[in-house]
Design a protein around this motif. Structure first.
Motif, PDB file in Angstrom:
ATOM      1  N   ASN A  46       0.886  -1.219   0.100  1.00  0.00           N
ATOM      2  CA  ASN A  46       0.009  -0.037   0.047  1.00  0.00           C
ATOM      3  C   ASN A  46       1.044   1.432   0.078  1.00  0.00           C
ATOM      4  O   ASN A  46       0.442   2.168  -0.519  1.00  0.00           O
ATOM      5  CB  ASN A  46      -0.938  -0.036   0.998  1.00  0.00           C
ATOM      6  CG  ASN A  46      -0.525  -0.182   2.375  1.00  0.00           C
ATOM      7  OD1 ASN A  46       0.537  -0.471   2.701  1.00  0.00           O
ATOM      8  ND2 ASN A  46      -1.426  -0.206   3.481  1.00  0.00           N
ATOM      9  N   VAL A  47       2.097   1.304   0.521  1.00  0.00           N
ATOM     10  CA  VAL A  47       3.141   2.397   0.463  1.00  0.00           C
ATOM     11  C   VAL A  47       3.531   2.683  -0.825  1.00  0.00           C
ATOM     12  O   VAL A  47       3.917   3.666  -1.146  1.00  0.00           O
ATOM     13  CB  VAL A  47       4.173   2.003   1.321  1.00  0.00           C
ATOM     14  CG1 VAL A  47       5.242   1.051   0.399  1.00  0.00           C
ATOM     15  CG2 VAL A  47       4.898   3.244   1.701  1.00  0.00           C
ATOM     16  N   ASP A  48       3.292   1.675  -1.898  1.00  0.00           N
ATOM     17  CA  ASP A  48       3.508   2.097  -3.129  1.00  0.00           C
ATOM     18  C   ASP A  48       2.553   2.707  -4.085  1.00  0.00           C
ATOM     19  O   ASP A  48       2.671   3.076  -5.330  1.00  0.00           O
ATOM     20  CB  ASP A  48       3.805   0.697  -4.054  1.00  0.00           C
ATOM     21  CG  ASP A  48       5.028  -0.056  -3.539  1.00  0.00           C
ATOM     22  OD1 ASP A  48       5.992   0.654  -3.026  1.00  0.00           O
ATOM     23  OD2 ASP A  48       4.998  -1.351  -3.018  1.00  0.00           O
ATOM     24  N   PHE A  49       1.155   2.706  -3.670  1.00  0.00           N
ATOM     25  CA  PHE A  49       0.286   3.294  -4.409  1.00  0.00           C
ATOM     26  C   PHE A  49       0.319   5.033  -4.660  1.00  0.00           C
ATOM     27  O   PHE A  49       0.307   5.130  -5.957  1.00  0.00           O
ATOM     28  CB  PHE A  49      -0.980   3.218  -3.719  1.00  0.00           C
ATOM     29  CG  PHE A  49      -1.696   1.877  -3.297  1.00  0.00           C
ATOM     30  CD1 PHE A  49      -0.951   0.707  -3.594  1.00  0.00           C
ATOM     31  CD2 PHE A  49      -2.821   1.477  -2.594  1.00  0.00           C
ATOM     32  CE1 PHE A  49      -1.317  -0.467  -3.511  1.00  0.00           C
ATOM     33  CE2 PHE A  49      -3.366   0.455  -2.273  1.00  0.00           C
ATOM     34  CZ  PHE A  49      -2.791  -0.660  -2.732  1.00  0.00           C
ATOM     35  N   PRO A  50       0.717   5.652  -3.757  1.00  0.00           N
ATOM     36  CA  PRO A  50       0.948   7.257  -4.025  1.00  0.00           C
ATOM     37  C   PRO A  50       2.316   7.280  -5.069  1.00  0.00           C
ATOM     38  O   PRO A  50       1.542   8.090  -6.224  1.00  0.00           O
ATOM     39  CB  PRO A  50       1.364   7.824  -2.906  1.00  0.00           C
ATOM     40  CG  PRO A  50       0.693   7.205  -1.813  1.00  0.00           C
ATOM     41  CD  PRO A  50       0.923   5.521  -2.303  1.00  0.00           C
ATOM     42  N   PRO A  51       3.248   6.784  -5.222  1.00  0.00           N
ATOM     43  CA  PRO A  51       4.140   6.914  -6.238  1.00  0.00           C
ATOM     44  C   PRO A  51       3.779   6.378  -7.764  1.00  0.00           C
ATOM     45  O   PRO A  51       4.034   6.864  -8.634  1.00  0.00           O
ATOM     46  CB  PRO A  51       5.473   6.108  -6.016  1.00  0.00           C
ATOM     47  CG  PRO A  51       5.167   6.005  -4.511  1.00  0.00           C
ATOM     48  CD  PRO A  51       3.867   6.025  -3.985  1.00  0.00           C
ATOM     49  N   THR A  52       3.023   5.330  -7.642  1.00  0.00           N
ATOM     50  CA  THR A  52       2.346   4.674  -8.987  1.00  0.00           C
ATOM     51  C   THR A  52       1.314   5.907  -9.563  1.00  0.00           C
ATOM     52  O   THR A  52       1.364   6.180 -10.756  1.00  0.00           O
ATOM     53  CB  THR A  52       1.820   3.432  -8.728  1.00  0.00           C
ATOM     54  OG1 THR A  52       2.733   2.632  -8.078  1.00  0.00           O
ATOM     55  CG2 THR A  52       1.271   2.966  -9.997  1.00  0.00           C
ATOM     56  N   PHE A  53       0.205   6.541  -8.865  1.00  0.00           N
ATOM     57  CA  PHE A  53      -0.503   7.364  -8.967  1.00  0.00           C
ATOM     58  C   PHE A  53       0.223   8.610  -9.876  1.00  0.00           C
ATOM     59  O   PHE A  53      -0.074   9.149 -10.744  1.00  0.00           O
ATOM     60  CB  PHE A  53      -1.397   7.715  -8.027  1.00  0.00           C
ATOM     61  CG  PHE A  53      -2.254   6.769  -7.644  1.00  0.00           C
ATOM     62  CD1 PHE A  53      -2.483   5.356  -8.288  1.00  0.00           C
ATOM     63  CD2 PHE A  53      -2.739   6.742  -6.246  1.00  0.00           C
ATOM     64  CE1 PHE A  53      -3.466   4.431  -7.699  1.00  0.00           C
ATOM     65  CE2 PHE A  53      -3.298   5.673  -5.863  1.00  0.00           C
ATOM     66  CZ  PHE A  53      -3.832   4.277  -6.471  1.00  0.00           C
ATOM     67  N   ALA A 110       0.457  10.334 -13.630  1.00  0.00           N
ATOM     68  CA  ALA A 110       0.271  11.711 -13.791  1.00  0.00           C
ATOM     69  C   ALA A 110       1.166  12.615 -14.456  1.00  0.00           C
ATOM     70  O   ALA A 110       1.052  13.970 -14.349  1.00  0.00           O
ATOM     71  CB  ALA A 110      -0.308  12.442 -12.331  1.00  0.00           C
ATOM     72  N   GLY A 111       2.576  12.040 -14.256  1.00  0.00           N
ATOM     73  CA  GLY A 111       3.658  12.854 -14.856  1.00  0.00           C
ATOM     74  C   GLY A 111       4.380  13.626 -13.714  1.00  0.00           C
ATOM     75  O   GLY A 111       4.809  14.978 -14.031  1.00  0.00           O
ATOM     76  N   ILE A 112       3.960  13.378 -12.421  1.00  0.00           N
ATOM     77  CA  ILE A 112       4.552  14.115 -11.356  1.00  0.00           C
ATOM     78  C   ILE A 112       5.701  13.593 -10.580  1.00  0.00           C
ATOM     79  O   ILE A 112       5.571  12.195 -10.508  1.00  0.00           O
ATOM     80  CB  ILE A 112       3.514  14.459 -10.515  1.00  0.00           C
ATOM     81  CG1 ILE A 112       2.139  15.109 -11.297  1.00  0.00           C
ATOM     82  CG2 ILE A 112       3.938  15.326  -9.323  1.00  0.00           C
ATOM     83  CD1 ILE A 112       0.831  15.053 -10.142  1.00  0.00           C
ATOM     84  N   ASP A 113       6.765  14.144 -10.411  1.00  0.00           N
ATOM     85  CA  ASP A 113       7.933  13.595  -9.661  1.00  0.00           C
ATOM     86  C   ASP A 113       7.572  13.290  -8.351  1.00  0.00           C
ATOM     87  O   ASP A 113       6.774  13.898  -7.699  1.00  0.00           O
ATOM     88  CB  ASP A 113       9.036  14.784  -9.566  1.00  0.00           C
ATOM     89  CG  ASP A 113       9.564  15.038 -11.148  1.00  0.00           C
ATOM     90  OD1 ASP A 113       9.512  14.146 -11.799  1.00  0.00           O
ATOM     91  OD2 ASP A 113      10.069  16.152 -11.122  1.00  0.00           O
TER      92      ASP A 113
END
Length: 468
Positions: free
Chosen positions: A332-339, A343-346
């Motif tokens: 679940n800690v990997d969800f935000p980096p994937t989203f 979205a093309g956001i660092d």
């Protein structure tokens, strides 16, 4: 000009175990609409939470950090709304953002939702029927069934959005959380059938640490009258009593799941009708797993498989091959980096997860995780589960019950004797017999303790000072 970045529709239920989804091979129910996502995209078979309890998991999903970092370690914790979250970053970079449904991270002051253009949430756990909801800070009671209402508000927000901008909608259902109250439409579903009992239904908790036997979440002993919703028939023997209670519990649980499935279908139909399917990433998941009579239990919290594993299915026609399956570990800690990746956001350095977008494209990145770190902090509260941490690999699981509250919010200050467990998931997938003291596994124990220490150092957590 229309922004072509993908929309994100993130649908999350509460306590929906993957083994109650037909796309995961459920023996006890069908979920045809949820299955549409898996059939059109990828199913992850090894998606795990880092702390199997509602509030901490939700904080990790928003922040991309472990609970000792975001300070949301237990149900009694509240999330600081000033923390960096992926919705804040999406909003900053032109996404329209909304959260509708369950929040469960505190209210008032710095605890209400932040990073959202619109929010309407249940206070705390919320009610199934005619729930009180908080809309942008204002309370109101809404007539209806929570699962339907959350979907109604989600669809209303989508219809009113600015179509020139991409959206990120978090549609968070409270179902199928205890006390498992179905809607009228599904109230008699399964009335004339017996739901099969799981293979470990009559677990006697031998050959393991004391923690399993001490837990208070047994079907035969710990369900409340409000869970069963009618008196136990007189004259039943102990085994008949347990079986009756299981049927009462599991049927209401599955009825709540059926309502979610219907409403997932409504969301998917809307995307189809509006021509949004091709450019929308659709996720269905739950905040953690759940025991569905497995080991004779309900609830979660343990690092055992049924509790640790999260369902995670995702569809994005532009990139993800339909009907694909991944057995690689994601957290679940990997969800935000994937989203953020989509979205093309660092991805900010403070986020501790890693984008699994390559996995969704059928590629295994160099150095991808083959182990994961777990920690449950809320010692003895509610269900008498010991505080513990551990490491899971693709084959083994090492668990350390340090069994100490350590001053955590809501934990009970009553230390117990620490113990270890080791499971070989190849030979014992049901985790019925710990091999921690088996000399044949001495090298495995040593290697896993080293890996546990490495993971703790990597994520910035500290081992229990009295670790034996």
């Amino acid at each position: 000009m229309v922004d072509q970045r993908p929309n994100i529709l993130y649908i999350m239920s509460d306590d929906h175990a993957s083994h109650a989804m037909s796309c995961y091979g459920s023996r006890i129910n069908e979920t045809p609409n949820i299955d549409r996502i898996a059939q059109g995209g990828m199913r992850f078979d090894n998606c795990f939470c880092t702390n199997s309890i509602c509030t901490p998991s939700r904080a990790t999903i928003l922040t991309g950090t472990y609970n000792h970092v975001n300070n949301v370690t237990t149900l009694a914790s509240k999330m600081d709304g000033r923390l960096l979250t992926f919705p804040k970053l999406l909003q900053k970079h032109g996404y329209q953002t909304a959260i509708i449904g369950k929040w469960h991270l505190g209210h008032g002051g710095i605890h209400d939702p932040t990073g959202f253009d619109y929010w309407i949430v249940l206070p705390g756990q919320g009610l199934y029927h005619d729930p009180l909801m908080i809309e942008m800070g204002a309370e109101k009671v809404i007539k209806g069934y929570a699962t339907d209402l959350i979907t109604d508000y989600s669809l209303d927000w989508l219809r009113q959005r600015d179509t020139s901008k991409p959206f990120c909608l978090l549609c968070h259902h409270k179902a199928p959380h205890r006390p498992w109250e179905p809607d009228e439409r599904h109230a008699t579903m399964y009335e004339d059938v017996d739901i099969p009992e799981p293979a470990t239904f009559n677990d006697d908790y031998s050959n393991r640490a004391r923690a399993a036997a001490e837990a208070r979440m047994r079907i035969d002993r710990d369900l409340r009258p409000s869970d069963l919703k009618r008196p136990v028939p007189p004259g039943l023997g102990p085994q008949e009593d347990k079986k009756w209670k299981y049927q009462r519990y599991i049927k209401d649980y599955l009825r709540c799941v059926a309502s979610i499935d219907d409403n997932v279908g409504r969301m998917l139909d809307y995307l189809d009708q509006e021509g949004l399917t091709e450019n929308t990433i659709v996720i269905y998941t739950s905040d953690q797993g759940f025991f569905l009579g497995d080991h004779g239990w309900y609830d979660k919290r343990f690092m055992y498989e049924e509790s640790l594993r999260m369902p995670f299915i995702v569809r994005y026609p532009r990139e993800i091959r339909p009907g694909s399956i991944s057995k690689d570990i994601i957290l679940n800690v990997d969800f935000p980096p994937t989203f953020l990746d989509y979205a093309g956001i660092d991805v900010p350095d403070e986020m501790q997860g890693r984008s699994f977008r390559p996995l969704l494209n059928g590629e295994l990145p160099e150095g991808w995780q083959t182990t994961m770190y777990y920690r449950y902090w809320m010692h003895l509260a509610h269900h008498n589960v010991y505080a513990h941490y551990g490491v899971r690999t693709l084959r083994y699981k090492l668990i350390y019950y340090y069994a100490d509250a350590l001053g955590q919010p809501g934990a009970i200050d009553d230390p117990r004797e620490p113990e270890w467990e080791l499971f070989d998931l190849d030979s014992d997938p049901s985790e019925l017999c710990s091999v921690y003291d088996d000399p044949a596994y001495a090298d495995v124990v040593r290697e896993l303790k080293e890996e546990l220490g490495r993971l703790q150092a990597q994520v910035g957590d500290e081992p229990y000072e009295k670790e034996c």
